[in-house]
Scaffold this motif. Sequence first.
Motif, PDB file in Angstrom:
ATOM      1  N   ALA A  46       0.841  -1.194   0.000  1.00 16.07           N
ATOM      2  CA  ALA A  46       0.000   0.000   0.000  1.00 16.07           C
ATOM      3  C   ALA A  46       0.872   1.238   0.000  1.00 16.07           C
ATOM      4  O   ALA A  46       2.060   1.182   0.343  1.00 16.07           O
ATOM      5  CB  ALA A  46      -0.917  -0.001   1.233  1.00 16.07           C
ATOM      6  N   VAL A  47       0.287   2.353  -0.383  1.00 15.75           N
ATOM      7  CA  VAL A  47       0.985   3.640  -0.334  1.00 15.75           C
ATOM      8  C   VAL A  47       0.079   4.652   0.345  1.00 15.75           C
ATOM      9  O   VAL A  47      -1.153   4.584   0.244  1.00 15.75           O
ATOM     10  CB  VAL A  47       1.377   4.134  -1.746  1.00 15.75           C
ATOM     11  CG1 VAL A  47       2.300   3.140  -2.419  1.00 15.75           C
ATOM     12  CG2 VAL A  47       0.151   4.387  -2.618  1.00 15.75           C
ATOM     13  N   MET A  48       0.688   5.600   1.056  1.00 16.93           N
ATOM     14  CA  MET A  48      -0.068   6.644   1.732  1.00 16.93           C
ATOM     15  C   MET A  48       0.674   7.968   1.564  1.00 16.93           C
ATOM     16  O   MET A  48       1.865   8.043   1.861  1.00 16.93           O
ATOM     17  CB  MET A  48      -0.216   6.333   3.230  1.00 16.93           C
ATOM     18  CG  MET A  48      -1.041   7.370   4.001  1.00 16.93           C
ATOM     19  SD  MET A  48      -0.963   7.142   5.817  1.00 16.93           S
ATOM     20  CE  MET A  48      -1.769   5.543   5.980  1.00 16.93           C
ATOM     21  N   PRO A  49       0.009   9.010   1.078  1.00 23.70           N
ATOM     22  CA  PRO A  49       0.686  10.304   0.943  1.00 23.70           C
ATOM     23  C   PRO A  49       1.031  10.892   2.304  1.00 23.70           C
ATOM     24  O   PRO A  49       0.232  10.823   3.234  1.00 23.70           O
ATOM     25  CB  PRO A  49      -0.338  11.170   0.202  1.00 23.70           C
ATOM     26  CG  PRO A  49      -1.654  10.531   0.495  1.00 23.70           C
ATOM     27  CD  PRO A  49      -1.390   9.057   0.618  1.00 23.70           C
ATOM     28  N   LYS A  54       1.722  22.582   4.741  1.00 24.16           N
ATOM     29  CA  LYS A  54       0.859  23.695   4.371  1.00 24.16           C
ATOM     30  C   LYS A  54      -0.251  23.212   3.436  1.00 24.16           C
ATOM     31  O   LYS A  54      -0.015  22.354   2.590  1.00 24.16           O
ATOM     32  CB  LYS A  54       1.674  24.799   3.693  1.00 24.16           C
ATOM     33  CG  LYS A  54       2.748  25.400   4.579  1.00 24.16           C
ATOM     34  CD  LYS A  54       3.525  26.485   3.840  1.00 24.16           C
ATOM     35  CE  LYS A  54       4.614  27.094   4.718  1.00 24.16           C
ATOM     36  NZ  LYS A  54       5.389  28.133   3.979  1.00 24.16           N
ATOM     37  N   PRO A  55      -1.458  23.763   3.566  1.00 28.77           N
ATOM     38  CA  PRO A  55      -2.559  23.357   2.688  1.00 28.77           C
ATOM     39  C   PRO A  55      -2.230  23.610   1.216  1.00 28.77           C
ATOM     40  O   PRO A  55      -1.538  24.580   0.877  1.00 28.77           O
ATOM     41  CB  PRO A  55      -3.723  24.246   3.159  1.00 28.77           C
ATOM     42  CG  PRO A  55      -3.361  24.654   4.554  1.00 28.77           C
ATOM     43  CD  PRO A  55      -1.869  24.754   4.575  1.00 28.77           C
ATOM     44  N   HIS A  56      -2.688  22.728   0.349  1.00 26.94           N
ATOM     45  CA  HIS A  56      -2.543  22.862  -1.101  1.00 26.94           C
ATOM     46  C   HIS A  56      -1.099  22.760  -1.585  1.00 26.94           C
ATOM     47  O   HIS A  56      -0.804  23.058  -2.735  1.00 26.94           O
ATOM     48  CB  HIS A  56      -3.154  24.185  -1.591  1.00 26.94           C
ATOM     49  CG  HIS A  56      -4.554  24.436  -1.097  1.00 26.94           C
ATOM     50  ND1 HIS A  56      -5.604  23.580  -1.379  1.00 26.94           N
ATOM     51  CD2 HIS A  56      -5.057  25.424  -0.309  1.00 26.94           C
ATOM     52  CE1 HIS A  56      -6.704  24.051  -0.799  1.00 26.94           C
ATOM     53  NE2 HIS A  56      -6.405  25.156  -0.146  1.00 26.94           N
ATOM     54  N   GLN A  57      -0.210  22.344  -0.717  1.00 25.35           N
ATOM     55  CA  GLN A  57       1.176  22.123  -1.117  1.00 25.35           C
ATOM     56  C   GLN A  57       1.265  20.815  -1.911  1.00 25.35           C
ATOM     57  O   GLN A  57       0.557  19.852  -1.621  1.00 25.35           O
ATOM     58  CB  GLN A  57       2.062  22.056   0.131  1.00 25.35           C
ATOM     59  CG  GLN A  57       3.549  22.069  -0.145  1.00 25.35           C
ATOM     60  CD  GLN A  57       4.358  22.139   1.151  1.00 25.35           C
ATOM     61  OE1 GLN A  57       3.799  21.966   2.249  1.00 25.35           O
ATOM     62  NE2 GLN A  57       5.631  22.416   1.044  1.00 25.35           N
ATOM     63  N   VAL A  58       2.118  20.805  -2.939  1.00 21.81           N
ATOM     64  CA  VAL A  58       2.271  19.605  -3.753  1.00 21.81           C
ATOM     65  C   VAL A  58       2.814  18.460  -2.899  1.00 21.81           C
ATOM     66  O   VAL A  58       3.791  18.631  -2.165  1.00 21.81           O
ATOM     67  CB  VAL A  58       3.221  19.864  -4.942  1.00 21.81           C
ATOM     68  CG1 VAL A  58       3.523  18.563  -5.688  1.00 21.81           C
ATOM     69  CG2 VAL A  58       2.600  20.877  -5.891  1.00 21.81           C
ATOM     70  N   VAL A  59       2.172  17.297  -2.991  1.00 24.07           N
ATOM     71  CA  VAL A  59       2.599  16.127  -2.227  1.00 24.07           C
ATOM     72  C   VAL A  59       3.640  15.364  -3.044  1.00 24.07           C
ATOM     73  O   VAL A  59       3.368  14.932  -4.165  1.00 24.07           O
ATOM     74  CB  VAL A  59       1.415  15.202  -1.904  1.00 24.07           C
ATOM     75  CG1 VAL A  59       1.897  13.941  -1.197  1.00 24.07           C
ATOM     76  CG2 VAL A  59       0.387  15.934  -1.045  1.00 24.07           C
ATOM     77  N   SER A  60       4.821  15.211  -2.484  1.00 19.89           N
ATOM     78  CA  SER A  60       5.883  14.469  -3.171  1.00 19.89           C
ATOM     79  C   SER A  60       6.423  13.320  -2.330  1.00 19.89           C
ATOM     80  O   SER A  60       7.133  12.463  -2.851  1.00 19.89           O
ATOM     81  CB  SER A  60       7.043  15.405  -3.543  1.00 19.89           C
ATOM     82  OG  SER A  60       7.583  16.026  -2.390  1.00 19.89           O
ATOM     83  N   ASP A  61       6.080  13.294  -1.042  1.00 23.43           N
ATOM     84  CA  ASP A  61       6.569  12.244  -0.153  1.00 23.43           C
ATOM     85  C   ASP A  61       5.450  11.251   0.156  1.00 23.43           C
ATOM     86  O   ASP A  61       4.290  11.645   0.362  1.00 23.43           O
ATOM     87  CB  ASP A  61       7.085  12.846   1.165  1.00 23.43           C
ATOM     88  CG  ASP A  61       8.278  13.761   0.956  1.00 23.43           C
ATOM     89  OD1 ASP A  61       8.799  13.813  -0.176  1.00 23.43           O
ATOM     90  OD2 ASP A  61       8.677  14.435   1.921  1.00 23.43           O
ATOM     91  N   TYR A  62       5.832   9.960   0.194  1.00 20.10           N
ATOM     92  CA  TYR A  62       4.858   8.894   0.437  1.00 20.10           C
ATOM     93  C   TYR A  62       5.429   7.862   1.385  1.00 20.10           C
ATOM     94  O   TYR A  62       6.643   7.631   1.410  1.00 20.10           O
ATOM     95  CB  TYR A  62       4.474   8.192  -0.873  1.00 20.10           C
ATOM     96  CG  TYR A  62       3.435   8.935  -1.677  1.00 20.10           C
ATOM     97  CD1 TYR A  62       2.109   8.529  -1.683  1.00 20.10           C
ATOM     98  CD2 TYR A  62       3.783  10.060  -2.402  1.00 20.10           C
ATOM     99  CE1 TYR A  62       1.144   9.224  -2.404  1.00 20.10           C
ATOM    100  CE2 TYR A  62       2.830  10.767  -3.130  1.00 20.10           C
ATOM    101  CZ  TYR A  62       1.517  10.340  -3.126  1.00 20.10           C
ATOM    102  OH  TYR A  62       0.570  11.029  -3.825  1.00 20.10           O
TER     103      TYR A  62
END
Length: 278
Positions: A46-49, A54-62
């Motif tokens: 499984a993967v989880m962001p 900060k809100p609306h920040q690009v998610v790059s770590d999982y």
Amino acid sequence: MLTALSFAGVAAGGGTWALWPKEARSGADSSKPAFELPSGKMRIDAVMPVPPAKPHQVVSDYWLFTEDRYLRVRISSTADAKYPVYEVLKPPTKLSEWGKTIGAVEGFQEGIDAVLHVPEEPNQYWVFSKDQYIRIEVSPKNRYADKMISDPIPNSISDWTEAFKGFTSIDAVMSVPGSENKAWVFSGNNYVLIRLHGKGKVGGTPEVHQSIPDGWEGSIGSQEGFSTGIDAAIPVPGEPKQYWVFSGKKYMKINVSMNDNYSDSVLRPPSTLRTEST
């Protein structure tokens, strides 16, 4: 339960392996060490962001989950990236570290199958293991401290019967580009596109239910291995229509349009996940 994904090596018994081959590290720091993985831990379940600070920040770590272990990685985002993982941020660690949630629930502490983001709750997730699920929250402002939201613990996946069209377990979840409350949910060689109820309410309305070959003929549905089931999917950071998709020992990069029928195409054909020694 998901099929095996060999991201740590190809031989049981352990060894020092990396999540990328030397020639395809997509700019990752070559001084970063490979990590010693436990014997036999060779798949992504499984993967989880990782929720951004900060809100609306690009998610790059999982977080990537493999049986009773997990690790944290940064995902490759450049257009020419040849490999999904850019950098390992935290080496494999026992699920017991999620001491108030995943690591505290019988069954879940041995492994999870999939994670679905709770709409309108940026730090909350539904976590599925076999025929059960829990709802958790992770705090980005408190070193990702976890806490349980669901009650009772755990809950039966039968709560999702209408939304999942009778799936008794799920293998992977893929977010729909441009929508916070829609997702593709995969089980075996079938999938369902659901519209979640919102406001944290369990369940949703199924909009499409069919086989992967019929619904994804432009990408995973036409590729050997992928057409019979996928293990995980991760949106490419900053590219909401693009995804790294994993099945067995292979991965590929696809594009999904934001038109009415979500037409799909291949951006990078299937490649085999390799060890650093190959």
